[in-house]
Design an enzyme around this catalytic site. Sequence first.
Site, short mmCIF file in Angstrom:
data_model
loop_
_atom_site.label_atom_id
_atom_site.label_comp_id
_atom_site.label_asym_id
_atom_site.label_seq_id
_atom_site.Cartn_x
_atom_site.Cartn_y
_atom_site.Cartn_z
CG ASN A 104 -3.20 -4.16 -4.54
OD1 ASN A 104 -3.25 -4.97 -5.71
ND2 ASN A 104 -4.37 -4.17 -3.81
CE LYS A 108 -1.71 0.39 -3.03
NZ LYS A 108 -3.33 0.67 -3.10
NE ARG A 164 2.43 10.10 -8.91
CZ ARG A 164 3.06 9.33 -8.90
NH1 ARG A 164 4.20 9.39 -9.59
NH2 ARG A 164 2.70 8.29 -8.18
CB ALA A 220 -1.69 10.83 -10.83
N GLY A 221 -1.57 8.37 -8.26
CA GLY A 221 -0.50 7.34 -7.81
C GLY A 221 -0.89 6.01 -8.29
N GLY A 222 -0.45 4.84 -7.54
CA GLY A 222 -0.74 3.74 -7.88
C GLY A 222 -2.22 3.28 -7.74
N GLY A 248 -13.96 3.86 2.13
CA GLY A 248 -12.73 2.96 1.76
C GLY A 248 -12.83 1.49 2.16
CB THR A 266 -0.92 -0.19 1.28
OG1 THR A 266 -1.90 1.07 0.98
CG2 THR A 266 -0.53 -0.07 2.56
CG ASP A 321 -5.56 -1.04 -4.69
OD1 ASP A 321 -5.93 -1.57 -3.38
OD2 ASP A 321 -4.29 -0.45 -4.80
#
Length: 277
Positions: free
Chosen positions: A93, A72, A162, A134-136, A249, A68, A109
């Site tokens: 992940n 990732k 990114r 804009a991450g994993g 979440g 996490t 994910d």
Amino acid sequence: MQIDGVTAVLVHLAYPAAHLQTPQRFNPRCVERGVNAVLVPWQVRSEDLSATMEALRKAESLAGAIVTIPHKENAARLCDRLDGVAETLEVANVIRREPDGTLTGRILDGDGFVGGLRAHNVAIGGRSALIVGAGGVALAIAAALIEAGIARLRVANRTQPRAESMLARLRRLADNRSTSIVLEIGAADPAGFDIAINATSLGMHEGDALPMLAESIAPGMTVAEVIMMPKITALLREAEIRGAETVSGDAMIAGQIDPFIDFVLGPAANGAAGDTA
């Protein structure tokens, strides 16, 4: 849960690790399925990830890892192979340690997130979505939304390069779709979108800025989080005040527990007594 000399060990790589909720779901599910495995949190700094993963290759009791924030993308680069959409997105992940010590990564994910939306009766096909980050995790969710038939997808991120890199990877997936999709980069303003998603870490700590313009949230919209702690973030509170549907979440991780077990443990999980997956 009984741990013995043949218990398969999985580690949850994160920094920080105090907020992790997956072990609390994963371990009871292993008990329910009769799987002799345990997941433990490992707090690892970004600069130590490479050395940590190299050590994992040598540990024969290790079955794999769940990955996490913030690892990732770097974890994917450190795998020997990537499975499925993880290869296109270059993000993972979950990692399986093979008998020869090589590492295979996959991304779940997005599947878990879309499953969470559907569990809340949120329609996706033909609709529009804003995703902030804009991450994993953002990449994986965006890819799953494309697979589920989203018609318009905007990426909002603090740094333009990114966001552009994320869109380039998503276009490879979108090009394989039979129906057209609008992919764009823009502001973190949910006005005019059916679904608004926070895929950043904003909201994890008291006093964090809101990840999107709350004033634009309106009734009929769905606002969804990737953050699991706190369960109700400041963004979700604002969305509730404005009459929007909210999805926490928790929904994303709930849909991934059995796939985590199946991918990492393979036949050992599928053949376990009491398997109800």
